[in-house]
Write an enzyme that holds these catalytic residues in place. Structure first.
Site, PDB file in Angstrom:
ATOM      1  N   SER A  75       0.530  -1.410   0.315  1.00 54.46           N
ATOM      2  CA  SER A  75       0.103   0.293   0.096  1.00 54.46           C
ATOM      3  C   SER A  75       0.732   1.552  -0.241  1.00 54.46           C
ATOM      4  O   SER A  75       0.509   2.187  -0.850  1.00 54.46           O
ATOM      5  CB  SER A  75      -0.489  -0.041   0.888  1.00 54.46           C
ATOM      6  OG  SER A  75      -0.333   0.151   2.457  1.00 54.46           O
ATOM      7  N   LYS A 146       0.221   4.162   6.728  1.00 54.02           N
ATOM      8  CA  LYS A 146       0.737   5.360   5.667  1.00 54.02           C
ATOM      9  C   LYS A 146       0.858   7.121   6.061  1.00 54.02           C
ATOM     10  O   LYS A 146       1.716   7.040   7.024  1.00 54.02           O
ATOM     11  CB  LYS A 146      -1.364   5.185   5.663  1.00 54.02           C
ATOM     12  CG  LYS A 146      -2.139   4.176   6.761  1.00 54.02           C
ATOM     13  CD  LYS A 146      -2.010   3.797   5.099  1.00 54.02           C
ATOM     14  CE  LYS A 146      -2.890   2.513   4.626  1.00 54.02           C
ATOM     15  NZ  LYS A 146      -2.398   1.591   3.750  1.00 54.02           N
TER      16      LYS A 146
END
Length: 259
Positions: A75, A146
């Site tokens: 990701s 993230k």
């Protein structure tokens, strides 16, 4: 002709001055006995002390300074690859300010929960958790990596006619996004709640980030509480050919005004 000592008999060995059993002559230095071998028990005790001290130092570093984590998914490509070992600073946001563009590690928020996860055997799980707890093994599992896009109060929207995000009405150009990815294929218009941040993966086409978990809540469910943040990613420590500090992208958000 010599005279035998009164207490000696013919054929008996006579004491020689300076040997064991006699006083040393003036100025003589006694011979040192060879040092006794250390017992196996003493060695084990020393080894245990060394291990305990090492684990204690590792725990202190992990708790207050930095902790290693591993990257389990794609990701955050191409900034972070699967299998990368990263170093996370515990100073942010606990003791220093967090900024838009920072890459953070955080516990999977309650609002992101996707149900129970498969469990490992109890003994294996206990050993692994213990080693992670003291900082010997890198963390991961229930932690997520993230990039911060929106700070508390920010209004984040996607997308403009040119396909870019806006933060507080200012269009931003994001050089860290994986090549071939659009800033977002999902439309959204949210306001980050107080005490939380809006996060997105650099591999925008394959990242279950704030967008995925927000639904239609306007930022309430998708945003990550500050209290869940473990720290800021500052470097890649492994593999050898990828060792580097993480680049800061504060310039991307330089024109963004306060909310």
């Amino acid at each position: 002709m010599t005279k035998d000592r009164p207490d000696s008999r013919p054929g008996e060995a006579q004491d020689v001055p300076g040997t064991v059993g006699d006083e040393l002559p003036p100025g003589a230095v006694p011979e040192e006995e060879p040092p006794a071998r250390r017992s196996r028990g003493a060695f084990v005790r020393e080894l245990v002390v060394i291990v305990v001290i090492a684990l204690g130092l590792s725990f202190l570093v992990k708790t207050f300074l930095a902790q290693p984590y591993y990257i389990p998914s794609q990701s955050m490509e191409s900034t972070l690859d699967i299998g990368d070992r990263i170093i996370v600073s515990k100073f942010t946001p606990q003791h220093s300010s967090l900024h838009r563009g920072d890459v953070i590690v955080f516990k999977d928020p309650a609002s992101w929960s996707s149900g129970p996860k498969p469990q490992q055997p109890l003994l294996k799980r206990m050993v692994k958790d213990s080693l992670i707890f003291v900082g010997v093994l890198p963390g991961g599992g229930d932690h997520v990596v993230k990039r911060v896009i929106g700070m508390p109060g920010d209004k984040v929207k996607c997308c403009t006619k040119t396909g870019k995000l806006t933060v507080n009405g200012v269009e931003i150009t994001e050089p860290y996004i994986k090549a071939g990815n659009a800033p977002s294929l999902q439309q959204f218009d949210i306001t980050v709640p107080a005490g939380a941040v809006w996060v997105m993966g650099d591999n925008r086409g394959d990242s279950a980030d704030s967008r995925f978990h927000d639904g239609s809540s306007g930022g309430k469910l998708g945003s990550v509480p500050m209290d869940d943040i473990s720290g800021q990613v500052v470097a890649i420590a492994w593999p050898l050919d990828r060792i580097q500090s993480l680049k800061s992208y504060g310039n991307v958000f330089a024109r963004v005004p306060k909310p």
